[in-house]
Scaffold this active site. Structure first.
Site: not given
Ligand code: MG
Length: 332
Positions: A148, A177, A211, A236, A260
């Protein structure tokens, strides 16, 4: 012909072992709903509604309201006409329906070769914590990691990134991300850094993609960045639901799409979309329990085109394997 099902639901809570910090903030407790459909022959289908409202799905409250206003007997028509404003509900009900209607033939799905052929991406915490985290995951077999970014100051994160890529083994793939947390300049800096590493060819590992560098509203800028740099970009947050996915595709996105399943909406309509447009997908978790996870993994196994690792390497964020649905029902 319409089938009738007995419908029951129970809310659940699950605490993260280490809270999940992203650009959206801190997340400590996963809340959701487990549902059960029983058909006239007694066949049972389990489903899970696991919304993430800050990511683009309905709120847990909206999902609970929807469940509460339904009667105890529901039909196929109700299941397949859940409004698009309730994508996590669409997923939960439809996957329970699928499990019930096909369940008998798929009892051994967990051990099926399809699921075992999936490769997983292990999620690393933001900041320095990642440096001590990857090794255990590597020993468990992970070869793709996601870190992240967009949480701390970019100068600090670039320094940690430097250490991370020096220590990760050669065959690793690394995803970054940002959860929409970078400015346009910062996104350029990250992409340039990754492009340079690649050009110098000294980098023993591969930066697979960055991302969601920018917020959802900045789609055009991400489209532009995707043509300006070698390093791939994955959307995303921009493609959280099926409607958004179709809109981004229609506006020309040909990079990676993170799907997702838990919040994207109807599984049958997702299948149709993926079959129609051969998009480059990465399937990813919403920190669901085993119930939604199995339904999501089935979709991933069925629809993944490109052998990219799936984003379900998140078990280490929870204390133990979830058995919460067993304790929610006392007649099990
Ligand atoms: Mg993501």
């Amino acid at each position: 012909m319409t089938n009738d099902y007995r419908f029951e639901f129970r809310p659940y809570e699950r605490r993260f072992l280490r809270s999940l910090t992203t650009n959206h903030g801190r997340w400590d407790i996963r809340e959701g709903i487990i549902l059960r459909l029983t058909d006239e022959s007694g066949k049972i289908g389990w489903g899970e509604i696991a919304p993430i409202s800050w990511f683009g799905s309905e709120t847990l409250e909206k999902a609970l309201d929807f469940c509460r206003q339904l009667s105890e007997e529901i039909t196929d028509e109700i299941i397949f006409s859940i409004p698009d404003e309730l994508p996590a509900c669409q997923f939960g009900f439809e996957s329970a329906w699928e499990m019930g209607s096909r369940g008998a033939g798929e009892k051994n799905l967990n051990s099926s070769s399809v699921l075992h052929s999936l490769r997983y991406s292990g999620l690393l915490s933001s900041g320095k914590a990642a440096l001590n985290q990857w090794e255990t995951l590597w020993q468990q077999g992970y070869r793709t990691f996601k870190w992240k970014i967009g949480v701390d100051a970019i100068a600090d994160e670039l320094k940690i990134f430097e250490s991370l890529i020096q220590t990760l083994p050669a065959s690793t793939k690394l995803r970054l991300d940002a959860n929409g947390g970078l400015t346009y300049e910062e996104a350029n800096l990250w992409l340039r850094t990754c492009d340079n590493l690649k050009a110098n060819s000294e980098l023993p590992l591969e930066i697979e993609f960055i991302e969601q560098p920018l917020p959802v509203e900045q789609f055009q800028q991400m489209l532009e960045l995707s043509t300006n740099y070698e390093t791939a970009i994955a959307l995303d947050e921009s493609v959280a639901t099926l409607g958004q996915l179709a809109a981004c595709h229609q506006q020309g996105w040909r990079g990676v799409f993170v799907i997702k399943p838990g919040i994207v909406g109807s599984p049958s309509r997702l299948r149709k979309f993926c079959h129609q447009h051969q998009i480059d997908t990465v399937f990813s978790s919403v920190f669901e329990t085993a119930i939604a996870r199995l339904a999501a993994l089935k979709l991933a196994a069925e629809l993944s085109q490109n052998n990219r690792a799936i984003g379900f390497g998140i078990d280490h964020f929870f204390e133990q394997e979830d058995t919460c649905f067993q304790t929610l029902w006392n007649d099990l």
